[in-house]
Scaffold this motif. Sequence first.
Motif, PDB file in Angstrom:
ATOM      1  N   ASN A  61       0.827  -1.210   0.000  1.00 23.70           N
ATOM      2  CA  ASN A  61       0.000   0.000   0.000  1.00 23.70           C
ATOM      3  C   ASN A  61       0.861   1.259   0.000  1.00 23.70           C
ATOM      4  O   ASN A  61       0.550   2.241  -0.671  1.00 23.70           O
ATOM      5  CB  ASN A  61      -0.919   0.014   1.229  1.00 23.70           C
ATOM      6  CG  ASN A  61      -2.170  -0.818   1.033  1.00 23.70           C
ATOM      7  OD1 ASN A  61      -2.289  -1.534   0.043  1.00 23.70           O
ATOM      8  ND2 ASN A  61      -3.096  -0.738   1.965  1.00 23.70           N
ATOM      9  N   THR A  78       3.887   1.607  -1.184  1.00 25.33           N
ATOM     10  CA  THR A  78       4.471   1.772  -2.516  1.00 25.33           C
ATOM     11  C   THR A  78       3.442   2.330  -3.498  1.00 25.33           C
ATOM     12  O   THR A  78       3.737   3.231  -4.289  1.00 25.33           O
ATOM     13  CB  THR A  78       4.999   0.421  -3.028  1.00 25.33           C
ATOM     14  OG1 THR A  78       5.976  -0.081  -2.119  1.00 25.33           O
ATOM     15  CG2 THR A  78       5.613   0.572  -4.410  1.00 25.33           C
ATOM     16  N   ALA A  79       2.206   1.797  -3.419  1.00 26.25           N
ATOM     17  CA  ALA A  79       1.136   2.273  -4.302  1.00 26.25           C
ATOM     18  C   ALA A  79       0.827   3.745  -4.041  1.00 26.25           C
ATOM     19  O   ALA A  79       0.597   4.519  -4.981  1.00 26.25           O
ATOM     20  CB  ALA A  79      -0.112   1.425  -4.112  1.00 26.25           C
ATOM     21  N   HIS A 137     -10.265   6.188   3.292  1.00 27.59           N
ATOM     22  CA  HIS A 137      -9.087   5.696   2.585  1.00 27.59           C
ATOM     23  C   HIS A 137      -8.486   4.484   3.301  1.00 27.59           C
ATOM     24  O   HIS A 137      -8.637   4.324   4.518  1.00 27.59           O
ATOM     25  CB  HIS A 137      -8.033   6.797   2.493  1.00 27.59           C
ATOM     26  CG  HIS A 137      -8.501   7.988   1.713  1.00 27.59           C
ATOM     27  ND1 HIS A 137      -7.831   9.191   1.727  1.00 27.59           N
ATOM     28  CD2 HIS A 137      -9.574   8.158   0.901  1.00 27.59           C
ATOM     29  CE1 HIS A 137      -8.470  10.054   0.956  1.00 27.59           C
ATOM     30  NE2 HIS A 137      -9.531   9.459   0.448  1.00 27.59           N
ATOM     31  N   TYR A 156      -1.796   3.410   4.576  1.00 31.33           N
ATOM     32  CA  TYR A 156      -0.539   3.258   3.848  1.00 31.33           C
ATOM     33  C   TYR A 156       0.677   3.548   4.737  1.00 31.33           C
ATOM     34  O   TYR A 156       1.816   3.467   4.270  1.00 31.33           O
ATOM     35  CB  TYR A 156      -0.503   4.192   2.638  1.00 31.33           C
ATOM     36  CG  TYR A 156      -0.678   5.661   2.969  1.00 31.33           C
ATOM     37  CD1 TYR A 156       0.394   6.444   3.389  1.00 31.33           C
ATOM     38  CD2 TYR A 156      -1.932   6.250   2.875  1.00 31.33           C
ATOM     39  CE1 TYR A 156       0.239   7.785   3.699  1.00 31.33           C
ATOM     40  CE2 TYR A 156      -2.108   7.595   3.182  1.00 31.33           C
ATOM     41  CZ  TYR A 156      -1.027   8.358   3.596  1.00 31.33           C
ATOM     42  OH  TYR A 156      -1.196   9.686   3.907  1.00 31.33           O
ATOM     43  N   GLN A 213       3.415   5.891  -5.617  1.00 24.29           N
ATOM     44  CA  GLN A 213       3.299   5.861  -7.075  1.00 24.29           C
ATOM     45  C   GLN A 213       2.016   6.529  -7.569  1.00 24.29           C
ATOM     46  O   GLN A 213       1.835   6.680  -8.783  1.00 24.29           O
ATOM     47  CB  GLN A 213       3.356   4.418  -7.574  1.00 24.29           C
ATOM     48  CG  GLN A 213       4.710   3.746  -7.349  1.00 24.29           C
ATOM     49  CD  GLN A 213       4.696   2.283  -7.735  1.00 24.29           C
ATOM     50  OE1 GLN A 213       3.639   1.662  -7.892  1.00 24.29           O
ATOM     51  NE2 GLN A 213       5.893   1.712  -7.902  1.00 24.29           N
ATOM     52  N   GLY A 214       1.147   6.874  -6.627  1.00 24.27           N
ATOM     53  CA  GLY A 214      -0.108   7.518  -7.010  1.00 24.27           C
ATOM     54  C   GLY A 214      -1.137   6.574  -7.590  1.00 24.27           C
ATOM     55  O   GLY A 214      -2.057   6.994  -8.301  1.00 24.27           O
ATOM     56  N   THR A 215      -1.029   5.280  -7.272  1.00 28.63           N
ATOM     57  CA  THR A 215      -1.990   4.289  -7.758  1.00 28.63           C
ATOM     58  C   THR A 215      -2.902   3.840  -6.614  1.00 28.63           C
ATOM     59  O   THR A 215      -2.680   4.175  -5.449  1.00 28.63           O
ATOM     60  CB  THR A 215      -1.265   3.064  -8.343  1.00 28.63           C
ATOM     61  OG1 THR A 215      -0.411   2.483  -7.327  1.00 28.63           O
ATOM     62  CG2 THR A 215      -0.403   3.475  -9.528  1.00 28.63           C
ATOM     63  N   ALA A 216      -3.935   3.072  -6.959  1.00 23.63           N
ATOM     64  CA  ALA A 216      -4.914   2.628  -5.964  1.00 23.63           C
ATOM     65  C   ALA A 216      -4.266   1.699  -4.947  1.00 23.63           C
ATOM     66  O   ALA A 216      -3.445   0.842  -5.293  1.00 23.63           O
ATOM     67  CB  ALA A 216      -6.068   1.917  -6.645  1.00 23.63           C
ATOM     68  N   LEU A 217      -4.645   1.874  -3.687  1.00 25.99           N
ATOM     69  CA  LEU A 217      -4.127   1.007  -2.625  1.00 25.99           C
ATOM     70  C   LEU A 217      -4.924  -0.300  -2.635  1.00 25.99           C
ATOM     71  O   LEU A 217      -6.154  -0.275  -2.521  1.00 25.99           O
ATOM     72  CB  LEU A 217      -4.256   1.688  -1.261  1.00 25.99           C
ATOM     73  CG  LEU A 217      -3.140   2.674  -0.860  1.00 25.99           C
ATOM     74  CD1 LEU A 217      -3.024   3.815  -1.858  1.00 25.99           C
ATOM     75  CD2 LEU A 217      -3.392   3.221   0.539  1.00 25.99           C
ATOM     76  N   PRO A 218      -4.261  -1.445  -2.768  1.00 25.11           N
ATOM     77  CA  PRO A 218      -4.996  -2.701  -2.959  1.00 25.11           C
ATOM     78  C   PRO A 218      -5.503  -3.388  -1.689  1.00 25.11           C
ATOM     79  O   PRO A 218      -6.460  -4.154  -1.749  1.00 25.11           O
ATOM     80  CB  PRO A 218      -3.973  -3.598  -3.665  1.00 25.11           C
ATOM     81  CG  PRO A 218      -2.647  -3.088  -3.188  1.00 25.11           C
ATOM     82  CD  PRO A 218      -2.816  -1.615  -2.995  1.00 25.11           C
TER      83      PRO A 218
END
Length: 266
Positions: free
Chosen positions: A59, A61-62, A161, A164, A65-70
């Motif tokens: 999370n 790292t995501a 949210h 992270y 990177q500005g991507t969705a947290l899985p």
Amino acid sequence: TTLEGYLAYVIKPLDGFSDSFVFVLFVTVLLHVTWFLGMHDSAYAGILAPIREGHLSINGTAFLQGTALPYIFTTPFWVYFVILGGCGSLFPLVILLNFSRSKKLKDAGKVGLIPCLFNITEPLMFSVPIVANMTLFIPFVLVSALNAGVSYLAMATGLIHKAYALPSWNLPSFIGAYLSTGDLKAGLLVLGLLVIRLVMKLLKRTLEKSKLEKAAHSLITSLARVVMYTLLLLSAASALGIDVTGIVALASVLTLAVSLALQNMM
């Protein structure tokens, strides 16, 4: 093929399950049942820590990177959203203990208040005691399971949210919830869960002093719990942009009808 690669291949199907609603509830119930029997939750760290920390690192790292947290099931999720004030979510209980008529329980509340604020419950677990105390078994297990369910659904639906970061597991839950997600609504959700728990304990204490029959006690307590969790869910739905006007109107009518019915019981 290396041994590490083979093991990764074997456990890959378990990755999704380790972040599922069923897995989170199972882990919550299991840890609390065994804690109640005297086995500290840290006994599971060798199994659960790699899962929670692994999810958290992905999370993080995501997020960078500005991507969705899985992932939902992370260490911050566990310490800030599930076990509010430590295993058993004992913070509301420790507040009430400080106003107990029993000197023993009041002393336990004084000793346990500050540690519980920072998610340390051992002083309460063995001084009240909660361990092996069948009177407290169901609330000890159920409350944290409800916290887990509500918080999981709130993250899964995007109401709050996902976590992270882990500032410190010793932070008060509502502060940690905000800092770990960067979402003020997450801190408000945790405060809401704490308030519901405190109100339910106050209501139960008030009913025990009244002259109502036990059946009426259970009915009123159950209705109050339903009302408060319904309000929490309606607030969540409204925050997601869902029109809840009709549901609120229906709930108001039902609440009035129940109130009139309870007047006859009293």
